[in-house]
Design an enzyme around this catalytic site. Structure first.
Site, PDB file in Angstrom:
ATOM      1  N   GLN A 144      -4.855  -2.128   9.372  1.00 26.41           N
ATOM      2  CA  GLN A 144      -4.666  -3.176   8.821  1.00 26.41           C
ATOM      3  C   GLN A 144      -5.325  -4.493   9.612  1.00 26.41           C
ATOM      4  OE1 GLN A 144      -3.146  -3.689   5.643  1.00 26.41           O
ATOM      5  NE2 GLN A 144      -3.958  -5.586   5.729  1.00 26.41           N
TER       6      GLN A 144
ATOM      7  N   LYS B 255       0.758  -1.083  -0.157  1.00 27.81           N
ATOM      8  CA  LYS B 255      -0.189   0.169  -0.062  1.00 27.81           C
ATOM      9  C   LYS B 255       0.614   1.167   0.071  1.00 27.81           C
ATOM     10  CE  LYS B 255      -3.727  -2.516   2.241  1.00 27.81           C
ATOM     11  NZ  LYS B 255      -4.263  -2.743   3.207  1.00 27.81           N
TER      12      LYS B 255
ATOM     13  N   ASP C 140     -11.295   1.959   3.461  1.00 23.75           N
ATOM     14  CA  ASP C 140     -11.549   0.506   3.063  1.00 23.75           C
ATOM     15  C   ASP C 140     -13.021   0.585   3.103  1.00 23.75           C
ATOM     16  OD1 ASP C 140      -9.409  -0.984   3.089  1.00 23.75           O
ATOM     17  OD2 ASP C 140      -8.845  -1.224   4.997  1.00 23.75           O
TER      18      ASP C 140
END
Ligand code: NAP
Length: 296
Positions: A107, A63, A130
């Site tokens: 995460q 990322k 997300d």
């Protein structure tokens, strides 16, 4: 272009996630440069990583690398596995208040003892790139905004790139998870497809998948989708990320055999995977633009 025919096709066309990803990233790179020229800063993504999970480390590095590629600022806050939930929430709040952070994610998975749901719900609206928050899930069904769950929106972008219009098509999604299956079904429905969602309790999976003009499999089971389960000419999207007996990365679909039946197929690796990170960049870019518009 109509992707489907009623006749068997000798070899499916490859849906190249790397190529689509490069195309979308080039657009984002230009938008990021314009944004910086206008505001004096680059769009920013922050990632909170907790503990030493090896796979998480790889995902976070990918990322950060992707952010560099398109000219975003990025940062990782790496907390020890035993930091405690209060510390995780304190960091989410601090980054949530930081105006240079447009996109923020935690995460997953978090080490045991941490409340993943609480972490996801603590990410402020507008920065939840997300799109895992319950409000995002609700919004997707009622009035989709510009921040969409990454894997399914990446699949929609791939279909669009190849001129495959779900409107009026029979679509089957094998997976009912909140991350892939449910938002995928909602997006296909919004695109006027007739959608069926299958899962581990589905009776006679093959009878269901054989109806699909567009079949999306995200069961996480190597070899689940065999050629006899696929309608000739169908578009087959393989989201699964599994290891086969030799330890090699593979999807849910028997790629060799299904390629002889389908009209289009995604490979694993190189299909859906690259699109997921690309759509995270897209969400961060959109979040940055929305934050600026709101501040005006
Ligand atoms: P998950 O939460 O474990 O969900 C798996 C789904 O598949 C569940 O709905 C399950 O049914 C269903 N399923 C399992 N075995 C089945 C079977 N034999 N027949 C029919 N349905 C079956 O997993 P996930 O988070 O959605 O991820 C799924 C896969 O996609 C994994 O391999 C993951 O690594 C991959 N993935 C890839 C990307 C990418 O970027 N490429 C992104 C996200 C996920 P039940 O609900 O009944 O248990």
């Amino acid at each position: 272009m109509n992707a489907m025919t009623n006749e068997s096709i000798s070899r499916a066309k490859l849906i190249d996630g790397k190529a689509v990803s490069a195309f979308v990233r080039e657009q984002i790179k230009k938008e990021a440069a314009d944004f910086k020229a206008k505001t004096g800063r680059a769009p920013g993504l922050a990632v909170i990583r907790v503990g030493d999970d090896k796979a998480s480390g790889i995902y976070v590095r990918n990322k950060m690398r992707a952010c560099d590629e398109v000219g975003f600022d990025s940062r990782t806050v790496w907390l020890p596995a035993d930091c405690g939930m209060d510390e995780v929430l304190r960091n989410i709040e601090a980054l949530g208040d930081d105006p240079s952070v447009d996109g923020l994610l935690v995460q997953l998975p978090l080490p045991c003892g941490c409340d993943e749901r609480a972490a996801v719900l603590a990410v402020p609206q507008g920065k939840d790139v997300d799109a895992f928050h319950s409000l995002d899930a609700g919004r997707l069904r009622l009035a989709p905004g510009r921040i969409l769950p990454c894997t399914p929106s990446g699949i929609m972008a791939m279909l669009d790139y190849y001129g495959i219009d779900p409107s009026g098509k029979e679509c089957v999604v094998v997976d009912r998870s909140d991350i892939v299956g449910r938002p995928m079904a909602a997006m296909l429905l919004a695109a006027d497809a007739t959608v069926t969602v299958a899962h581990s309790r589905t009776r006679d999976l093959g009878a269901v998948t054989r109806r699909a003009d567009i079949l999306v499999s995200a069961a996480g089971r190597a070899g689940l989708i065999t050629a006899d389960m696929v309608k000739p000419g169908a578009v087959v999207i393989d989201v699964g990320m599994n290891r086969n007996a030799e330890g090699k990365l593979c999807g849910d679909v028997d790629f060799e055999e299904v390629s002889k039946v389908a009209s289009y197929i995604t490979p694993v690796p190189g299909g859906v995977g690259p699109m997921t990170v690309t759509m995270l960049l897209r969400n961060t870019m959109n979040a940055a633009e929305e934050a600026i518009a709101k501040a005006k």
